[in-house]
Design an enzyme around this catalytic site. Structure first.
Site, PDB file in Angstrom:
ATOM      1  N   GLU A   1       0.838  -1.207   0.000  1.00  0.00           N
ATOM      2  CA  GLU A   1       0.000   0.000   0.000  1.00  0.00           C
ATOM      3  C   GLU A   1       0.869   1.251   0.000  1.00  0.00           C
ATOM      4  OE1 GLU A   1      -3.470   2.313  -0.071  1.00  0.00           O
ATOM      5  OE2 GLU A   1      -3.122   0.210  -0.564  1.00  0.00           O
TER       6      GLU A   1
ATOM      7  N   MET B   1       1.273  -8.043  -4.987  1.00  0.00           N
ATOM      8  CA  MET B   1       1.301  -8.920  -3.809  1.00  0.00           C
ATOM      9  C   MET B   1       0.324  -8.404  -2.762  1.00  0.00           C
ATOM     10  SD  MET B   1       2.939 -11.568  -2.464  1.00  0.00           S
ATOM     11  CE  MET B   1       3.344 -12.288  -0.901  1.00  0.00           C
ATOM     12  N   ARG B   2       0.312  -7.112  -2.562  1.00  0.00           N
ATOM     13  CA  ARG B   2      -0.634  -6.509  -1.627  1.00  0.00           C
ATOM     14  C   ARG B   2      -2.063  -6.809  -2.053  1.00  0.00           C
ATOM     15  NH1 ARG B   2      -5.064  -3.180  -2.105  1.00  0.00           N
ATOM     16  NH2 ARG B   2      -5.359  -1.905  -0.285  1.00  0.00           N
ATOM     17  N   ASN B   3      -2.335  -6.634  -3.330  1.00  0.00           N
ATOM     18  CA  ASN B   3      -3.692  -6.872  -3.835  1.00  0.00           C
ATOM     19  C   ASN B   3      -4.093  -8.336  -3.679  1.00  0.00           C
ATOM     20  OD1 ASN B   3      -4.027  -4.186  -4.482  1.00  0.00           O
ATOM     21  ND2 ASN B   3      -3.331  -4.449  -6.586  1.00  0.00           N
TER      22      ASN B   3
END
Length: 119
Positions: free
Chosen positions: A52, A78-80
């Site tokens: 983020e 990766m965050r998503n």
């Protein structure tokens, strides 16, 4: 009242989460991640925050210090995945990032901090 965040704030967040991942993952094996759900959760949460924060840093700043847009995209992706498709994230992937890739990211973040003259 909402305070606008600055580049420095995002970089500090990233550095703090990298330190957390490194301290929790030090000398750990894949089986440690499999056996310790708390460890997995801490690392995944830290990766979400890193992704983020990376998404809030202007692309031109990121590319100035490491000119590979797909690298930065992978961090955001990766965050998503962790947020929107958590069921598709393997513990092996989390382990690999935490133990093999996090220092590489730290080196690029350090270059940004130095290059942007951030204390």
């Amino acid at each position: 009242m909402y305070k606008k965040r600055e580049l420095e704030n995002y970089l500090v967040d990233i550095k703090e989460k990298i330190a957390k991942i490194k301290s929790k993952s030090k000398d750990k094996k894949l089986q440690d991640f499999i056996d310790d759900e708390d460890l997995e959760i801490i690392v995944e949460h830290s990766l979400m925050i890193i992704g983020e924060a990376i998404s809030k840093i202007p692309q031109e700043v990121l590319l100035k210090y490491y000119d590979n847009s797909s690298y930065w995209r992978q961090i955001k992706d990766m965050r998503n995945l962790l947020i929107h498709q958590y069921w598709g994230v393997s513990i092996e992937m989390v382990f690999y990032v935490a133990t093999k890739k996090i220092e590489e990211l730290e080196s690029y973040i350090d270059k940004i901090i130095i290059g942007e003259n951030i204390q």
